[in-house]
Design an enzyme around this catalytic site. Structure first.
Site: not given
Ligand code: ADP
Length: 404
Positions: A212, A92, A10, A244, A183, A387, A286
């Site tokens: 999300l 992927r 991935n 974005r 996705h 995934e 984040d």
């Molecule tokens: P990607 O789209 O890169 O696969 P993920 O699905 O792993 O990403 O999601 C990453 C996002 O999830 C980041 O913005 C991170 O801050 C958020 N995140 C992870 N844990 C938490 C949490 N406990 N509370 C709020 N947001 C979180």
């Protein structure tokens, strides 16, 4: 050990994740990630069978190709016994364009089609191509068993009234400008898991799947098929994301270019890398950091509120596409799985469509599938994204078919 394992790759622009999976028992043997932050490249590989973790740091690996070669060298050197049982490599691929509508064994024609679609996923497809080319050369016995699994494939069931933009029709017929979504691999996984947990066959399942994460998308799924999705030609459309912008009035772009004299390349960078909750808050992309400041920083609060409001609007909009029956709403992805605050704020606006939260259940965070709805509500589920299981199974099925 099972003799028929799959290596899943991935490859994102900033990190490479890889796993060795038994696709039939749905067991992950090895899970690894390599990423470069500032001037250091770090690699973590977990071995779930031996319960061991390998952690290595390197001086920044300069090229992406070298990063992939490094992964293969380590796998060949230290995980040979697993690699020897790998019968296929699943990649992927974010964008399959108009032509690649399902998973495919990779050959030079498929490579050229992935290359063609790079224009719609410049931050992803070129990296997938590099990884595929290294894989084809590094493990010659698997040369004919590399499989591309596309994030756009699940959305090929979108009807025209969903995937066409209201621009002159020839832009679709001549240039394939249309909505493709993204996705899709995880939305498909969510559909399969929901079918199991709701005890309903996939072909009768009507759900809204909310992925999300740092990139976010929502998909309306009717009778197990994607009928609408929030991402478009590229993963820039739809929800507000980490960096974005999601849906905006296209006139903003004209204004930035014509009135403010910003170059079109700079506008692209602003909308993809400097917008979203980062752009609103000026704090972070984040969501954990923004939540920490939710009660003390107005912009952190505002960015989360704008994010949640857009999600609620999409869910309510998609409820109108459900042919009269919504079986469940699903939350998945880093935010969807982990943030009880964000789920609370989204679901709070959904009472009109029969969604009510159980406050205590929503506060749990056990990394497992859970229902978070109250008794009077339609089901609301949290399902951890996965995934890799889908990529492994699709790869396995195609490899077995081509061997027979
Ligand atoms: P990607 O789209 O890169 O696969 P993920 O699905 O792993 O990403 O999601 C990453 C996002 O999830 C980041 O913005 C991170 O801050 C958020 N995140 C992870 N844990 C938490 C949490 N406990 N509370 C709020 N947001 C979180």
């Amino acid at each position: 050990m099972t003799k028929e394992l799959i290596l899943v790759l991935n490859c994102g622009s900033s990190s490479v994740k890889f796993s060795i999976i038994d696709p039939i028992k749905e067991v992950t043997y090895i899970d690894g990630i390599v990423e470069t932050v500032n001037s250091v490249t770090s690699l973590i590989i977990k071995n779930f069978i031996k319960n061991k973790k390998l952690f290595k740091k390197f001086d920044k690996v300069e090229s992406y190709k070298k990063l992939i070669i490094l992964i293969f060298d380590i796998l060949i050197d230290q995980y040979k016994n697993y690699l020897n049982n790998v019968i296929g490599i699943g990649h992927r691929v974010v964008h399959g364009g108009e032509y690649l509508k399902k998973s495919m064994i990779i050959n030079s024609f498929i490579l050229s089609k992935i290359q063609e679609s790079s224009i719609f996923a410049p931050l992803h497809n070129p990296f997938h191509l590099l990884a595929i080319n290294v894989a084809l050369k590094k493990i010659l016995k698997l040369k004919n068993f590399n499989v591309a699994v596309f994030d756009t494939a699940f959305h090929h069931t979108l009807p025209k009234e969903s995937f066409l933009y209201a621009i002159p029709y020839h832009f679709y017929t001549d240039y394939s400008i249309r909505r493709y979504g993204a996705h899709g691999i995880n939305h498909f996984y969510i559909t399969k898991q929901s079918s199991i947990f709701l005890k309903k066959p996939i072909f009768k399942l009507n759900i809204i799947s909310c992925h999300l994460g740092s990139g976010s998308s929502i998909t309306a799924i009717v009778n197990g098929k994607s009928v609408d999705t929030s991402m478009g030609l590229t993963p820039l459309e739809g929800l507000v994301m980490g960096t974005r912008c999601g849906d905006i009035d296209p006139s903003i772009i004209f204004y930035m270019v014509k009135k403010l004299g910003i170059s079109i390349d700079k506008v692209q960078k602003i909308l993809t890398e400097n917008s979203g909750v980062l752009g609103i808050s000026s704090i972070s992309n984040d969501f954990r950091k923004l939540e920490e400041k939710y009660n003390i920083n107005k912009k952190a609060k505002l960015s989360i509120d704008i994010f949640c409001r857009r999600v609620s609007k999409y869910i309510c909009g998609y409820s109108s596409l459900m042919c009269g029956r919504l079986d469940a709403i699903i939350f998945t992805g880093g935010i969807g799985e982990n943030s009880s605050l964000i789920r609370y704020k989204i679901i709070n606006k959904l009472s009109l469509i029969g969604c009510f939260l159980d406050i205590d259940k929503n506060l749990k965070n056990n990394k497992k599938i859970m229902f978070i709805n109250s008794i009077k509500s339609i089901p609301i589920l949290v399902i951890p994204a996965n995934e890799n299981q889908i990529i492994a199974k699709e790869t396995y099925d195609l490899v077995k078919k081509s061997i027979l």
